[in-house]
Design an enzyme around this catalytic site. Structure first.
Site, PDB file in Angstrom:
ATOM      1  N   GLY A 325       0.835  -1.198   0.000  1.00  0.00           N
ATOM      2  CA  GLY A 325       0.000   0.000   0.000  1.00  0.00           C
ATOM      3  C   GLY A 325       0.867   1.243   0.000  1.00  0.00           C
ATOM      4  O   GLY A 325       2.004   1.228  -0.488  1.00  0.00           O
ATOM      5  N   GLU A 326       0.332   2.329   0.516  1.00  0.00           N
ATOM      6  CA  GLU A 326       1.027   3.619   0.621  1.00  0.00           C
ATOM      7  C   GLU A 326       1.278   4.267  -0.745  1.00  0.00           C
ATOM      8  O   GLU A 326       1.810   5.363  -0.816  1.00  0.00           O
ATOM      9  CB  GLU A 326       2.378   3.482   1.354  1.00  0.00           C
ATOM     10  CG  GLU A 326       2.278   2.874   2.725  1.00  0.00           C
ATOM     11  CD  GLU A 326       3.649   2.587   3.344  1.00  0.00           C
ATOM     12  OE1 GLU A 326       4.671   3.110   2.828  1.00  0.00           O
ATOM     13  OE2 GLU A 326       3.701   1.836   4.330  1.00  0.00           O
ATOM     14  N   GLY A 327       0.913   3.586  -1.829  1.00  0.00           N
ATOM     15  CA  GLY A 327       1.226   4.067  -3.166  1.00  0.00           C
ATOM     16  C   GLY A 327       2.572   3.582  -3.662  1.00  0.00           C
ATOM     17  O   GLY A 327       3.059   4.028  -4.710  1.00  0.00           O
TER      18      GLY A 327
END
Length: 359
Positions: A325-327
């Site tokens: 996640g987190e980009g």
């Protein structure tokens, strides 16, 4: 809900773009996916010389009421602990933003913790986490509108810096749960096929997660029937907005607002993993033309992500088995997009290179 004016990119420039691509000093079509990426980016920017100036990354944090039901292997406090870690530059998102020159903005959309003493965090907290959608809507209509407007504000802030490409990531324990439900509802896919391990559930944990989410979906349908019967909800209003607000997190709805505004502004939108692809799917349910502005960067290791991409009819750039996640997956894919733009701007053509064009 605010109305967006999102237009499909003007196709009239396509022949000129294709002509430029075909006349670069290479065999026709030999750069494969880079050529189709270049076409998409040139159409978005309506230019034969595209730019990826001032790339921006929004990291949106929020907690979820459904976490209280034990649907995640990670405890709720990990959200705020990681948000603080991001301010110190110690997260995966920090590393990749530094590597690829992205301007990182960390935003508290709804973390269940007081983060106001951290000046590196942009404070846009709607509430300290959403409500538990097992029993009631995750957010009110007012909260939904405010969250969406915050996403618009964030995209505007990026554009004002000269941003032409926007990446969005999230931090929110249990946000695979609403993502799985959106895939189920929007994709008409059996719920069990949409649920995975999230941050590390074992088989018993996944089974429990399925039971909780199935009950939440059943309760949602009962809620809808009651709302329609009472006249609180009209049939024409039961669109994508209702399930987005009923199940979504504040960080997720803000991402949807940022995506829709970015498309209005003709920015390139990088779509990350399972949660951000779920947000992209929700945005496309509201405004299908927003997909033309999105680049789906990777297929993650979360169960259901591949199904989500197939449902959207898109092919990811890379498959790296990531599920942080987190980009982070989108940031890792950025050099491929950069290569497509450099191809348009830096490669010579047959005439200038004095090479015989043989096709």
């Amino acid at each position: 809900m605010k109305q967006f004016n999102i237009q499909k990119p003007d196709e009239s420039l396509r022949p000129a773009i294709q002509d430029k691509i075909d006349n670069l000093n290479k065999p026709k079509g030999s750069l494969g996916r880079l050529e189709s990426l270049a076409m998409q980016i040139c159409l978005i920017q309506q230019s034969l010389s595209p730019s990826l100036s001032h790339p921006c990354h929004l990291l949106l944090g929020g907690d979820h009421g459904i976490e209280r039901e034990g649907v995640s292997a990670s405890p709720r406090e990990v959200t705020w602990q990681q948000m603080i870690n991001f301010t110190r530059g110690g997260g995966g998102v920090n590393m990749f933003c530094r590597q690829h020159g992205f301007d990182l903005t960390i935003v508290d959309m709804g973390v269940d913790y007081d983060l106001t003493s951290y000046p590196a965090i942009l404070h846009r907290k709607i509430a300290r986490g959403t409500r538990n959608f097992l029993y009631e809507p995750a957010m009110t209509e007012t909260e939904f509108d405010k969250t969406l407007s915050t996403g618009i504000e964030l995209a505007d802030n990026c554009q004002s810096k000269g941003c032409r490409i926007l990446c969005i990531g999230e931090m929110g324990i249990a946000n695979t749960s609403p993502s799985s439900i959106w895939l189920h509802l929007f994709g008409n896919i059996p719920l069990k096929a949409c649920i995975g391990a999230g941050s590390g559930l074992n088989s018993n944990g996944i089974s429990h997660k399925y039971q909780i989410l199935q009950q939440a979906v059943d309760n949602y349908h009962t809620y809808l029937k009651n709302q329609l019967h009472n006249g609180t909800l009209s049939p024409d209003k039961e669109t994508a907005i209702t399930p987005i607000a009923y199940f979504g997190g504040f960080e997720m709805v803000a991402a949807i607002g940022a995506m829709l505004r970015a498309a209005e502004l003709h920015l390139i939108i990088l779509i990350d993993g399972f949660i951000m692809t779920a947000c992209a799917m929700a945005a496309c349910m509201l405004y299908p033309q927003v997909k033309d502005y999105m680049i789906f960067t990777h297929c993650g290791d979360e169960y259901g992500h591949n199904q989500m991409l197939r449902t959207l009819g898109v092919e990811p750039l890379v498959r790296l088995g990531m599920r942080l996640g987190e980009g982070t997956g989108a940031l890792c894919a950025f050099p491929i997009i950069d290569s497509a733009v450099r191809m348009m701007n830096e490669m010579n053509n047959f005439d200038n290179a004095n090479i015989t064009k043989y096709f």
